[in-house]
Design a protein around this motif. Structure first.
Motif, PDB file in Angstrom:
ATOM      1  N   ALA A 259      38.170  48.745  44.814  1.00  0.00           N
ATOM      2  CA  ALA A 259      37.501  48.017  43.366  1.00  0.00           C
ATOM      3  C   ALA A 259      36.831  48.237  42.484  1.00  0.00           C
ATOM      4  O   ALA A 259      36.116  47.595  42.784  1.00  0.00           O
ATOM      5  CB  ALA A 259      38.035  47.072  42.937  1.00  0.00           C
ATOM      6  N   ALA A 260      35.930  46.947  42.720  1.00  0.00           N
ATOM      7  CA  ALA A 260      35.691  46.226  41.718  1.00  0.00           C
ATOM      8  C   ALA A 260      34.419  45.777  42.775  1.00  0.00           C
ATOM      9  O   ALA A 260      34.119  44.933  42.227  1.00  0.00           O
ATOM     10  CB  ALA A 260      36.135  45.186  40.677  1.00  0.00           C
TER      11      ALA A 260
ATOM     12  N   SER B 176      33.730  43.564  36.221  1.00  0.00           N
ATOM     13  CA  SER B 176      34.524  44.949  36.506  1.00  0.00           C
ATOM     14  C   SER B 176      35.224  43.869  37.110  1.00  0.00           C
ATOM     15  O   SER B 176      36.750  44.746  37.347  1.00  0.00           O
ATOM     16  CB  SER B 176      33.980  45.935  36.756  1.00  0.00           C
ATOM     17  OG  SER B 176      33.050  45.525  37.586  1.00  0.00           O
ATOM     18  N   TYR B 177      34.783  43.634  38.364  1.00  0.00           N
ATOM     19  CA  TYR B 177      36.016  42.878  38.874  1.00  0.00           C
ATOM     20  C   TYR B 177      37.120  42.475  38.679  1.00  0.00           C
ATOM     21  O   TYR B 177      38.437  42.447  38.609  1.00  0.00           O
ATOM     22  CB  TYR B 177      36.024  42.400  40.809  1.00  0.00           C
ATOM     23  CG  TYR B 177      37.345  41.958  41.288  1.00  0.00           C
ATOM     24  CD1 TYR B 177      37.560  42.524  42.000  1.00  0.00           C
ATOM     25  CD2 TYR B 177      36.835  39.921  41.744  1.00  0.00           C
ATOM     26  CE1 TYR B 177      38.545  42.093  42.539  1.00  0.00           C
ATOM     27  CE2 TYR B 177      37.436  40.721  42.652  1.00  0.00           C
ATOM     28  CZ  TYR B 177      39.041  41.397  43.059  1.00  0.00           C
ATOM     29  OH  TYR B 177      39.982  40.486  44.493  1.00  0.00           O
TER      30      TYR B 177
ATOM     31  N   TYR C 255      39.449  44.342  36.183  1.00  0.00           N
ATOM     32  CA  TYR C 255      40.539  45.068  36.484  1.00  0.00           C
ATOM     33  C   TYR C 255      41.624  44.175  36.762  1.00  0.00           C
ATOM     34  O   TYR C 255      42.553  44.355  37.198  1.00  0.00           O
ATOM     35  CB  TYR C 255      40.278  46.065  38.173  1.00  0.00           C
ATOM     36  CG  TYR C 255      40.990  46.799  38.447  1.00  0.00           C
ATOM     37  CD1 TYR C 255      41.522  47.883  38.124  1.00  0.00           C
ATOM     38  CD2 TYR C 255      41.548  46.386  39.564  1.00  0.00           C
ATOM     39  CE1 TYR C 255      41.706  48.675  38.973  1.00  0.00           C
ATOM     40  CE2 TYR C 255      42.649  46.986  40.148  1.00  0.00           C
ATOM     41  CZ  TYR C 255      42.937  48.188  40.431  1.00  0.00           C
ATOM     42  OH  TYR C 255      43.526  48.846  40.785  1.00  0.00           O
TER      43      TYR C 255
ATOM     44  N   THR D 109      44.918  50.874  42.316  1.00  0.00           N
ATOM     45  CA  THR D 109      44.184  51.111  42.086  1.00  0.00           C
ATOM     46  C   THR D 109      42.874  49.619  42.812  1.00  0.00           C
ATOM     47  O   THR D 109      42.892  48.147  42.347  1.00  0.00           O
ATOM     48  CB  THR D 109      43.103  50.174  40.127  1.00  0.00           C
ATOM     49  OG1 THR D 109      44.163  51.066  39.976  1.00  0.00           O
ATOM     50  CG2 THR D 109      42.699  51.918  40.037  1.00  0.00           C
TER      51      THR D 109
ATOM     52  N   ALA E  42      48.071  46.673  38.145  1.00  0.00           N
ATOM     53  CA  ALA E  42      46.139  47.176  38.782  1.00  0.00           C
ATOM     54  C   ALA E  42      46.445  46.375  40.403  1.00  0.00           C
ATOM     55  O   ALA E  42      45.720  46.286  41.103  1.00  0.00           O
ATOM     56  CB  ALA E  42      45.439  46.205  38.576  1.00  0.00           C
TER      57      ALA E  42
ATOM     58  N   ALA F 198      35.777  50.671  35.914  1.00  0.00           N
ATOM     59  CA  ALA F 198      37.369  49.406  35.268  1.00  0.00           C
ATOM     60  C   ALA F 198      37.512  49.619  33.793  1.00  0.00           C
ATOM     61  O   ALA F 198      38.528  49.694  33.322  1.00  0.00           O
ATOM     62  CB  ALA F 198      37.096  48.186  35.551  1.00  0.00           C
TER      63      ALA F 198
ATOM     64  N   VAL G 143      39.740  52.706  33.826  1.00  0.00           N
ATOM     65  CA  VAL G 143      41.450  52.135  34.164  1.00  0.00           C
ATOM     66  C   VAL G 143      41.987  50.971  33.408  1.00  0.00           C
ATOM     67  O   VAL G 143      43.604  51.436  32.687  1.00  0.00           O
ATOM     68  CB  VAL G 143      41.218  50.997  35.443  1.00  0.00           C
ATOM     69  CG1 VAL G 143      42.616  50.302  35.821  1.00  0.00           C
ATOM     70  CG2 VAL G 143      40.632  52.280  36.413  1.00  0.00           C
TER      71      VAL G 143
END
Length: 398
Positions: free
Chosen positions: A10-11, A320-321, A324, A4, A155, A33, A36
């Motif tokens: 990504a993100a 969100s990055y 993740y 992912t 991840a 995100a 996940v």
């Protein structure tokens, strides 16, 4: 979780913010995100993946891999927005790669350090031994999809794929500018399909499957979708303008039509078949995601754009990055050390894992982003970052 990103993505915030923020994209990043995170809570509560051993109402959470598909297409789209508005010119390969490294690597390396500490001192990732020196080297250099080593974070696989796609992005853009979108997308997809068809029969070709090659076609589809924002050369032609308006109005319906075969395939064939055939299912899903992004970029459908652009979703997308990058070790701690010894397995454990794990991962990701992601997003180099830090320290002393 699947490699992912996206990765992944990504993100990736992308170059879209450098020109004009496109409503809805941050919401998609945030929801992908979060999906996940929910997927990993599901995996740790119901053993037997890829078999669906959980309750029917939660079966959709088995497919966290598809969030990576969204990340990869969105990454290509976001990176291509600025070039699309500038006749597909990148503005310098070295500058592009430097800015991508500045945006992606500091949070990644910080999350890697956090994940290593947790794996060494608290609990390793499920199915993995404690990370080794090779793990540090392989994951530090973002080559985990090429060389095996105990993973400190489930991840991270897709981040390597994302980084490798950045390297070919300038080439894709060059081909698109010289020969057109159809040629670029067709060439990339043809190569990917050839790899997928030959891999089961040719050992040398099968080695390329470690690179998750279908993501290259998805990334290219995202790039092509960004063309909806390009300034048309025939913009003064009324008939051409009407054709573009009809095409844009049809985009949401085309996205829906392209998406329908995927859930039908999953429903007919089941989860085990779907996971075994992610290569082909990803390729089937990619066009739907690309068409949806093109539709959202033109403000359609308006209701969905407004929903995705609600402040909570925009805020979620802004980190969100980081979500993740950091969630996997935290979910493992919650599920294995806090929930498993105290709660009945199955649905009770899953619900408690969600109730504890989701708020925890969101809070940690928000704080992590404030320290390791957003400063590098706001300040484009060491000089600017040092100046911002000095200014903040001076304000605190005053």
């Amino acid at each position: 979780m699947a490699p992912t990103a996206p990765a992944a993505g990504a993100a990736v915030a992308g170059r879209a913010r450098e020109v004009t923020r496109l409503a809805g994209l941050d919401g998609i990043r945030g929801l992908a995100a979060l999906f996940v995170v929910l997927h990993h809570c599901w995996l740790l509560s119901f053993p037997g993946y890829p078999a669906d051993t959980g309750p029917g109402w939660a079966g959709w959470l088995l497919y966290g891999h598809f969030a990576v598909v969204v990340f990869i297409v969105l990454s290509g789209f976001s990176l291509a927005v600025s070039p699309a508005r500038a006749e597909w010119r990148l503005g310098g390969v070295r500058r592009f790669l430097r800015r991508r490294a500045w945006r992606i690597l500091p949070p990644y390396w910080a999350a890697l350090a956090m994940s290593l500490v947790i794996a060494w001192t608290v609990v390793p990732q499920p199915g993995e031994g404690p990370p080794t020196a090779k793990s540090v080297l392989v994951y530090g250099l973002l080559v985990q999809d090429l060389f095996g080593a105990p993973s400190p974070n489930g991840a991270f696989w897709s981040i390597a794929v994302e980084a490798q796609l950045y390297l070919v992005f300038p080439i894709m853009l060059l081909v698109l500018r010289r020969y057109g979108a159809a040629v670029m997308l067709g060439a990339v997809t043809a190569i990917v399909v050839a790899i997928g068809a030959l891999a089961p029969h040719v050992a040398a070709v099968d080695l390329f499957m470690r690179l998750t090659p279908q993501f290259a076609a998805l990334f290219a589809a995202g790039i092509v979708a960004a063309g909806v924002l390009a300034v048309p050369r025939d913009r003064d032609d009324p008939e051409a303008a009407r054709r573009r308006a009809r095409w844009r109005a049809a985009l949401p319906w085309l996205a829906l039509a392209a998406a329908v075969p995927v859930p039908v395939l999953i429903a007919v064939n089941g989860s085990v078949w779907t996971v075994a055939n992610f290569f082909w299912v990803d390729l089937a899903l990619g066009p739907a995601v690309a068409l949806l992004l093109a539709a959202l970029a033109t403000g359609r459908p308006a209701v969905l754009v407004r929903l995705l652009d609600l402040r909570p979703l925009r805020r979620l997308g802004s980190f969100s990055y980081s979500l993740y990058l950091t969630h996997a070790p935290l979910v493992v701690i919650v599920a294995q050390l806090l929930v498993a010894p105290r709660v009945a397995p199955g649905v009770p454990a899953f619900l408690v894992t969600l109730a504890v794990g989701v708020p925890l991962t969101l809070a940690v990701a928000w704080a992590f982003a404030a320290a390791f992601e957003l400063p590098f997003q706001r300040h484009r180099g060491w000089a600017a970052l040092r100046a911002a830090v000095r200014a903040r320290l001076a304000r605190r002393r005053a």
